[in-house]
Enzyme design. Structure first.
Site, PDB file in Angstrom:
ATOM      1  N   ILE A  18       0.824  -1.209   0.000  1.00 53.68           N
ATOM      2  CA  ILE A  18       0.000   0.000   0.000  1.00 53.68           C
ATOM      3  C   ILE A  18       0.862   1.265   0.000  1.00 53.68           C
ATOM      4  CG2 ILE A  18      -1.683   1.310   1.382  1.00 53.68           C
ATOM      5  CD1 ILE A  18      -2.789  -1.432   2.367  1.00 53.68           C
ATOM      6  N   ASP A  37      11.782   3.261   4.057  1.00 52.02           N
ATOM      7  CA  ASP A  37      11.507   1.851   4.378  1.00 52.02           C
ATOM      8  C   ASP A  37      12.772   1.230   4.956  1.00 52.02           C
ATOM      9  OD1 ASP A  37      10.647  -1.048   4.074  1.00 52.02           O
ATOM     10  OD2 ASP A  37       8.989  -0.088   3.018  1.00 52.02           O
ATOM     11  N   ASP A  60      14.334   3.365   9.491  1.00 50.86           N
ATOM     12  CA  ASP A  60      13.559   2.499  10.378  1.00 50.86           C
ATOM     13  C   ASP A  60      12.735   3.411  11.286  1.00 50.86           C
ATOM     14  OD1 ASP A  60      12.658   0.920  12.507  1.00 50.86           O
ATOM     15  OD2 ASP A  60      14.477  -0.296  12.554  1.00 50.86           O
ATOM     16  N   VAL A  61      11.418   3.270  11.253  1.00 47.73           N
ATOM     17  CA  VAL A  61      10.553   4.199  12.006  1.00 47.73           C
ATOM     18  C   VAL A  61      10.698   4.051  13.522  1.00 47.73           C
ATOM     19  CG1 VAL A  61       8.832   4.407  10.158  1.00 47.73           C
ATOM     20  CG2 VAL A  61       8.526   2.660  11.936  1.00 47.73           C
ATOM     21  N   ASN A  84       2.657   4.801   7.333  1.00 45.20           N
ATOM     22  CA  ASN A  84       2.115   3.581   6.718  1.00 45.20           C
ATOM     23  C   ASN A  84       2.882   2.318   7.120  1.00 45.20           C
ATOM     24  OD1 ASN A  84       0.861   1.999   4.241  1.00 45.20           O
ATOM     25  ND2 ASN A  84       3.089   1.862   4.044  1.00 45.20           N
ATOM     26  N   TYR A 149      -1.380  -6.815  16.976  1.00 47.77           N
ATOM     27  CA  TYR A 149      -1.720  -5.954  15.833  1.00 47.77           C
ATOM     28  C   TYR A 149      -2.958  -5.108  16.117  1.00 47.77           C
ATOM     29  CZ  TYR A 149      -2.591  -4.693  10.932  1.00 47.77           C
ATOM     30  OH  TYR A 149      -2.813  -3.996   9.754  1.00 47.77           O
ATOM     31  N   LYS A 153      -3.227  -1.043  16.499  1.00 52.05           N
ATOM     32  CA  LYS A 153      -4.024  -0.243  15.566  1.00 52.05           C
ATOM     33  C   LYS A 153      -5.097   0.556  16.318  1.00 52.05           C
ATOM     34  CE  LYS A 153      -1.936  -1.226  11.717  1.00 52.05           C
ATOM     35  NZ  LYS A 153      -1.237  -0.184  10.928  1.00 52.05           N
ATOM     36  N   ALA A 184      -3.778  -6.601  -1.088  1.00 51.99           N
ATOM     37  CA  ALA A 184      -2.481  -5.974  -1.376  1.00 51.99           C
ATOM     38  C   ALA A 184      -1.566  -6.217  -0.188  1.00 51.99           C
ATOM     39  CB  ALA A 184      -2.645  -4.465  -1.596  1.00 51.99           C
ATOM     40  N   GLY A 185      -0.302  -6.034  -0.415  1.00 49.85           N
ATOM     41  CA  GLY A 185       0.690  -6.016   0.652  1.00 49.85           C
ATOM     42  C   GLY A 185       0.625  -7.225   1.568  1.00 49.85           C
TER      43      GLY A 185
HETATM   44  N1  LIG Z   1      -2.946  -4.982   3.421  1.00 57.92           N
HETATM   45  C1  LIG Z   1      -3.962  -4.965   4.248  1.00 57.92           C
HETATM   46  O1  LIG Z   1      -4.874  -5.786   4.148  1.00 57.92           O
HETATM   47  C2  LIG Z   1      -4.057  -3.940   5.340  1.00 57.92           C
HETATM   48  C3  LIG Z   1      -5.278  -3.843   6.050  1.00 57.92           C
HETATM   49  C4  LIG Z   1      -5.362  -2.927   7.091  1.00 57.92           C
HETATM   50  C5  LIG Z   1      -4.287  -2.105   7.382  1.00 57.92           C
HETATM   51  N2  LIG Z   1      -3.106  -2.219   6.676  1.00 57.92           N
HETATM   52  C6  LIG Z   1      -2.010  -1.340   7.060  1.00 57.92           C
HETATM   53  O2  LIG Z   1      -1.503  -0.693   5.915  1.00 57.92           O
HETATM   54  C7  LIG Z   1      -0.102  -0.445   6.070  1.00 57.92           C
HETATM   55  C8  LIG Z   1       0.650  -1.004   4.865  1.00 57.92           C
HETATM   56  O3  LIG Z   1       0.461  -2.410   4.835  1.00 57.92           O
HETATM   57  P1  LIG Z   1       0.813  -3.308   3.562  1.00 57.92           P
HETATM   58  O4  LIG Z   1      -0.301  -4.270   3.402  1.00 57.92           O
HETATM   59  O5  LIG Z   1       1.231  -2.478   2.413  1.00 57.92           O
HETATM   60  O6  LIG Z   1       2.045  -4.142   4.168  1.00 57.92           O
HETATM   61  P2  LIG Z   1       3.464  -4.491   3.540  1.00 57.92           P
HETATM   62  O7  LIG Z   1       4.056  -5.522   4.433  1.00 57.92           O
HETATM   63  O8  LIG Z   1       3.340  -4.812   2.082  1.00 57.92           O
HETATM   64  O9  LIG Z   1       4.253  -3.125   3.657  1.00 57.92           O
HETATM   65  C9  LIG Z   1       4.696  -2.617   4.875  1.00 57.92           C
HETATM   66  C10 LIG Z   1       6.016  -1.913   4.652  1.00 57.92           C
HETATM   67  O10 LIG Z   1       6.487  -1.411   5.904  1.00 57.92           O
HETATM   68  C11 LIG Z   1       7.885  -1.636   5.946  1.00 57.92           C
HETATM   69  N3  LIG Z   1       8.366  -1.640   7.328  1.00 57.92           N
HETATM   70  C12 LIG Z   1       8.232  -2.614   8.267  1.00 57.92           C
HETATM   71  N4  LIG Z   1       8.844  -2.267   9.395  1.00 57.92           N
HETATM   72  C13 LIG Z   1       9.371  -1.030   9.190  1.00 57.92           C
HETATM   73  C14 LIG Z   1      10.117  -0.140   9.984  1.00 57.92           C
HETATM   74  N5  LIG Z   1      10.472  -0.456  11.256  1.00 57.92           N
HETATM   75  N6  LIG Z   1      10.496   1.056   9.468  1.00 57.92           N
HETATM   76  C15 LIG Z   1      10.158   1.375   8.186  1.00 57.92           C
HETATM   77  N7  LIG Z   1       9.462   0.557   7.367  1.00 57.92           N
HETATM   78  C16 LIG Z   1       9.067  -0.623   7.876  1.00 57.92           C
HETATM   79  C17 LIG Z   1       8.072  -2.997   5.271  1.00 57.92           C
HETATM   80  O11 LIG Z   1       9.426  -3.204   4.867  1.00 57.92           O
HETATM   81  C18 LIG Z   1       7.102  -2.870   4.112  1.00 57.92           C
HETATM   82  O12 LIG Z   1       7.706  -2.305   2.976  1.00 57.92           O
HETATM   83  C19 LIG Z   1       0.282  -1.107   7.404  1.00 57.92           C
HETATM   84  O13 LIG Z   1       0.295  -0.141   8.422  1.00 57.92           O
HETATM   85  C20 LIG Z   1      -0.827  -2.094   7.634  1.00 57.92           C
HETATM   86  O14 LIG Z   1      -0.992  -2.409   9.002  1.00 57.92           O
HETATM   87  C21 LIG Z   1      -2.992  -3.116   5.681  1.00 57.92           C
END
Ligand SMILES: NC(=O)c1ccc[n+]([C@@H]2O[C@H](COP(=O)([O-])OP(=O)(O)OC[C@H]3O[C@@H](n4cnc5c(N)ncnc54)[C@H](O)[C@@H]3O)[C@@H](O)[C@H]2O)c1
Length: 261
Positions: A18, A37, A60-61, A84, A149, A153, A184-185
């Site tokens: 995402i 990232d 790293d966040v 994100n 998680y 959230k 996605a993701g």
């Molecule tokens: N995909 C879903 O279904 C979904 C649903 C609800 C919420 N979300 C939220 O959306 C956001 C994006 O999720 P996604 O599905 O794209 O996941 P993803 O795993 O594809 O992407 C997450 C990214 O965060 C990076 N990351 C992890 N730890 C990190 C850190 N300490 N510092 C910097 N970067 C870091 C990872 O390397 C990755 O590139 C997240 O917060 C997730 O909780 C996703």
């Protein structure tokens, strides 16, 4: 007519899923994007795709020094911050190692606080700004085996409200998007199973899974002037899922009074 004033957006976790799509939408909206990232290859690939309006960085966040220098590297305070970056450590609470609990909270909740606070200090010293956090429907309704998680959230929802209240006077708006069932993701693995996909999507009132573009559209809306009077809100982008508790319960038509005369 293009503007020659550069506006910066920081998108964390922009190397995949995402976040990469949010970065693409932000570039389309005229931002220069600092794509952060821990996945160096991921952000490099995203930046290569988006061109010079996207500047990748390994940040790293959860690392305070890295967050400070990531922001110091920008020529000005960011107008938009999108928190994100996120991880999952799923499993039953009875078996959940403390390390997994702490790691999920550290990235998802503490990371959101740390990057927001560090960016907001700069935004406050400039003309204000805008923060959009990625929450989740998991933070709005309990899901078994979600580990920390869901709690993280849910914490983001409250942190969003608190930051919005504390920073409104600095011209900083803070909102969150709570994605629902997104194909996605991190959820790709869930939807690799056809049957799981069919059942899950069947529970969504709008009848489909969400996309990364659905989420990016909401994030960019909340980050824009069109949402200029909106702060402290969490917008569920879930096809109606979170409001559908009563929708699937049977109720005989015979109890309806409408249309019976
Ligand atoms: N995909 C879903 O279904 C979904 C649903 C609800 C919420 N979300 C939220 O959306 C956001 C994006 O999720 P996604 O599905 O794209 O996941 P993803 O795993 O594809 O992407 C997450 C990214 O965060 C990076 N990351 C992890 N730890 C990190 C850190 N300490 N510092 C910097 N970067 C870091 C990872 O390397 C990755 O590139 C997240 O917060 C997730 O909780 C996703």
């Amino acid at each position: 007519m293009g503007s020659d004033v550069t506006k910066w957006a920081v998108v964390t976790g922009a190397g995949n899923g995402i976040g990469a799509v949010i970065a693409r939408h932000a570039v389309k909206e005229g931002y220069t994007v600092a794509a952060w990232d821990v996945d160096a290859e991921g952000v490099k690939a995203v930046a290569a795709d988006l061109g010079e309006a996207c500047v990748p960085a390994v940040v790293d966040v959860t690392d305070e020094a890295a967050v400070e220098s990531g922001l110091d590297a920008l020529p000005q305070a960011p107008e938009l911050l999108v928190n994100n970056a996120g991880i999952v450590r799923f499993g039953p609470l009875l078996d959940l190692p403390l390390e997994d609990w702490e790691q999920a909270l550290r990235v998802n909740l503490t990371g959101t606080f740390l990057v927001s606070r560090t960016a907001a200090r700069r935004m406050a010293a400039a003309d204000g700004g805008c923060i959009v956090n990625l929450a989740s429907v998991n933070g709005l309704a309990a899901a078994p085996r979600a580990g920390a998680y869901s709690s993280g959230k849910a914490g983001i929802v409250m942190l969003t409200e608190q930051m919005a209240m504390e920073w409104a006077s600095h011209g900083i708006r803070v909102n969150a998007v709570a994605p629902g069932l997104i194909h996605a993701g991190m959820s790709d693995a869930i939807y690799a199973d056809e049957e799981v996909r069919r059942v899950r999507q069947g529970r969504v009132p709008l009848g489909r899974l969400g996309s990364a573009d659905d989420i990016a559209n909401a994030v960019l809306f909340l980050g824009s002037d069109k949402a200029g009077y909106v702060t402290g809100q969490t917008l569920a982008v879930d096809g109606g899922l979170i409001k559908s508790t009563l929708a699937s319960l049977p109720r005989p038509k015979s109890v309806d009074s409408v249309g019976t005369d």
